[in-house]
Write an enzyme that holds these catalytic residues in place. Structure first.
Site: not given
Length: 797
Positions: A699, A742
């Site tokens: 990611s 996140k």
């Protein structure tokens, strides 16, 4: 009466039946340990102690002595205080030498006597002044009524007992003295020593007859019950197991009456009763009966006896048939869940769904749930809350660091100290077969040469086979299908796929700062006040102080550190209040927080660290919740060709993402405005602080590519922006996981703009609305869009 230091002047003449008995004022005493001699009773006695033999010799054959029962049978040299005060004057009928030591004697009880005091004695003989207590000889209607009742009860006992001859009825009826009748019956019926002593001390014949009548009624009840049991046992249609139980009960009663029962048999009988009460399944009960027969056949001190007894105790203690009734009131369950935990709506809805299904289908199998989330979000406490809402018991087994399969399945009985595994141990402590069972830290199971405990859990957590779970110690199936298993984990990456496939995963993301303030106000502060002996009237936490602690002193997904900070504040407040120099209530404001907790450890730093080219803020999802990453790039000229250097404990996947990012930059160098030859020679160094923390995953691909472009072009990254996403060699931005964690991490770090892959738009529905209102979320599909939003338009700006 005479004094204790002189002999009486003459003997007393007392009528006993048809005999005129001359009773001396002083008689030798024969102490007996646990026997009780009644008037009219002929008793054989074994005499071995020196003083007792001397008393017997002094009395001689045909002489009189006092037979007195000791208070404590273990006393070897009893004195007058060691004897019961009421005794029996007896005539010695016969004296014979015993085969080994001492003598054998036969005595006949004559009448009661009180032991007044000691008399002088030349040898070891114990001699006392006696005070005879003869029964009255007058006629009393109440006494005659009690005598008639006792005769009727005795006749009923004789009819019920096959070992009592009918001739006894006539013999008892021919006894004219009511007191003698009571004494004779008391000497024949089974009575404990204390009750025999009580009957001997009862001087009134009427009250003595009533007490004997009560014991006869008990004997009638026992005899009638035994007669019924005997009739049932003789029934050919009776279940064989029930016949065996009745016969064993009858055998135990007979042994108790004969005084032949031993500790080993009593132990077997107690275990058999506990196993019968446990409600074992038929197959398991047959296995337990075989072990009971083995135990009964072993000698008392056999080595295997302890092992078998421990095994049977485990069998008896497990909740084979004990279960609690579920509380199926959905509204009440929702109230309890809301009372104990803030937010966590998805989990609460799943529990209410289980209750609804349970209400419509009572025999449906329980689900296997797995709560996954960072530390401190309430996974373990949520399990307790679910148990309270369902009205079930709660069991817990911590699996962190478990490496031995036997911890789950137990050890076989051949090993010394063997015992069942943690599953059955926790069920025994829970006390029911349908508890809420928490398997804590299932992601931290290990494996070594002793086996793989995660493989042993496959049977436990499979609804299709856990109804016959077999523990190595028990070696019989145990039904786990009624247990509501809840596993907890911080990450799914370390859970074996086969085990994960058996569980329904429910993610518990981190809390927003707003959630933390609510949790602190409603749960953490009241709990810490109580823990430190304070109340709301003594301490008041201001809203601005609460916000300061949440925003500047914690940056975690859960609330554990937050609670520690409030515990520290309460300790400081308690010290002030105990010292007597605090106002009431003591206000905890921002000044108090600063002095108590020191400088804030978490301050916004994204803008400061991105003031130079080559630094980009990325987002990561870890087992502890979401976090931000600073990705730094620098170009070092020299050498031949372009080399990529990676530091910061990066995993293989993250290294490959960096290589893919460099390849894309080289392929699109001209379009990004890179000077010709910028990528022909030199080294690109990528570093991801903190260097001591391992990092991996795809990611960070967009952040790595952006950092390289920023360094090579001199265009700075925006200080209020963070990004996440995987990249392809064609510059496509691919979706990633952990979006909610996140975004929450970005909000905690003070970021105002987040770049996400467009295909992650569906994940935004899980993000709290108040967080999305504070953030600008930009959805991108290509790296060109990322660079357009993430970097300044020109170098140096």
């Amino acid at each position: 009466m005479t004094g204790p230091d002189s002999e009486p002047d003459s003997d007393r003449v007392i009528v006993v039946g048809e005999e005129r008995l001359e009773v001396p004022g002083v008689l030798p005493v024969l102490p007996v340990r646990d026997a009780v001699v009644f008037p009219g009773m002929t008793v054989p006695l074994a005499v071995g102690r020196t003083g007792s033999v001397a008393a017997l010799d002094e009395a001689g054959t045909g002489g009189l002595l006092v037979v007195a029962t000791q208070r404590d049978p273990s006393t070897e040299e009893p004195g007058l205080p060691d004897l019961h005060p009421m005794a029996c004057i007896a005539r010695v009928v016969r004296i014979a030498d015993a085969r080994r030591e001492g003598k054998q004697a036969i005595v006949v009880g004559l009448l009661r006597t009180r032991l007044e005091s000691l008399a002088p004695a030349d040898g070891p003989t114990l001699r006392v002044l006696v005070d005879p207590v003869p029964d009255p000889v007058d006629t009393d209607p109440e006494r005659e009524e009690a005598r008639a009742r006792v005769l009727a009860l005795a006749a009923r006992v004789i009819d019920l007992r096959d070992d009592y001859p009918d001739e006894w009825k006539e013999g008892l009826a021919s006894i004219p003295a009511p007191g003698l009748l009571a004494d004779l019956i008391a000497s024949y019926i089974p009575l404990p020593p204390d009750e025999r002593v009580a009957l001997l001390r009862e001087a009134d014949p009427t009250r003595r007859l009533r007490r004997v009548g009560g014991h006869l009624e008990r004997e009638i009840t026992i005899a009638e019950t035994q007669r019924v049991l005997q009739d049932e046992v003789s029934d050919e249609e009776m279940d064989p197991k029930r016949r065996e139980r009745l016969l064993r009960r009858r055998m135990r009663d007979i042994q108790n009456e004969l005084g032949e029962s031993d500790a080993g048999l009593r132990e077997v009988d107690e275990l058999r009763e506990r196993i019968e009460a446990a409600g074992l399944p038929e197959e398991t009960r047959d296995h337990a009966e075989r072990e009971l027969r083995r135990l009964a056949a072993l000698p008392q001190h056999a080595p295997d006896r302890h092992m078998i007894r421990t095994y049977l105790e485990w069998m008896a203690d497990l909740p084979w048939s004990t279960e609690t009734e579920d509380h199926l009131d959905l509204a009440e369950a929702r109230r309890i869940l809301d009372e104990d935990h803030h937010d966590l709506d998805k989990v609460k809805e799943r529990i209410l769904e289980f209750l609804a299904v349970r209400k419509l289908a009572p025999h449906a199998k329980a689900p296997i749930l797995c709560f996954v989330g960072p530390p401190g979000v309430g996974k373990t406490s949520l399990g307790r809350s679910i148990a309270r809402a369902l009205g079930r018991h709660f069991g817990r087994a911590s699996l962190g660091g478990v490496r031995d399969e036997a911890e789950i399945r137990g050890h076989r009985r051949t090993y010394v100290g063997a015992m069942p595994g943690r599953i059955l141990q926790s069920l025994r402590r829970a006390g029911s077969r349908n508890p809420v069972f928490l398997l804590d830290e299932v992601d931290k199971l290990g494996a070594d040469f002793r086996g793989d405990p995660s493989s042993a859990l496959l049977e436990v957590l499979d609804p299709e086979q856990n109804d016959t779970f077999s523990d190595h110690y028990l070696e019989v199936p145990f039904d786990l299908s009624r247990v509501l298993f809840i596993a907890t984990a911080n990450t799914l990456s370390t859970i074996p796929p086969a085990l994960l496939d058996r569980m329904e995963v429910i993610e518990l993301p981190g809390y927003t700062n707003r959630d933390k303030r609510v949790i602190a106000r409603d749960h953490l502060i009241p709990r810490q006040l109580e823990a430190h002996g304070l109340d709301a009237d003594q301490v008041r936490v201001e809203d601005d102080a609460l916000a300061t602690v949440v925003d500047e002193y914690t940056r975690e997904a859960g609330v554990r550190n937050l609670e520690r900070h409030f515990a520290s504040l309460m300790r400081k407040a308690a010290a002030r209040i105990a010292g007597g120099d605090a106002a009431k209530p003591l206000p905890i404001d921002t000044d108090f927080v600063g002095k108590a907790l020191g400088a804030p450890p978490h301050l916004p730093e994204t803008a400061e660290r991105t003031t130079v080219p080559g630094v980009v803020v990325g987002l990561a999802a870890t087992s502890h919740g979401g976090d931000i990453l600073f990705i730094e790039a620098t170009a070092v000229p020299g050498g031949k060709g372009v080399r990529l250097r990676l530091t910061g404990q990066l995993g293989d996947v993250m290294r490959e993402s960096a290589e893919a990012a460099l390849s894309w930059v080289r392929a699109n160098a001209e379009r990004q405005g890179l000077a010709e030859g910028a990528l022909e020679a030199g080294e690109i160094h990528l570093h991801v602080p903190a260097g001591a923390v391992p990092k991996d995953g795809p990611s960070a691909g967009v952040a790595l590519a952006t950092a390289i472009v920023s360094e090579l072009t001199g265009r700075r990254s925006r200080g209020d922006l963070a990004m996440t996403g995987e990249i392809s060699l064609r510059g496509r931005v691919l979706p990633v996981g952990g979006i909610k964690d996140k975004i929450l991490a970005a909000a905690r770090a003070g970021v105002s703009t987040v770049l996400l892959p467009r295909r992650n738009q569906k994940d935004l529905v899980e993000v709290p609305a108040e967080v999305l209102e504070k953030l600008e979320v930009v959805l991108v599909e290509t790296l060109d869009e990322v660079l357009e939003h993430g970097l300044a338009a020109e170098a140096g700006s």
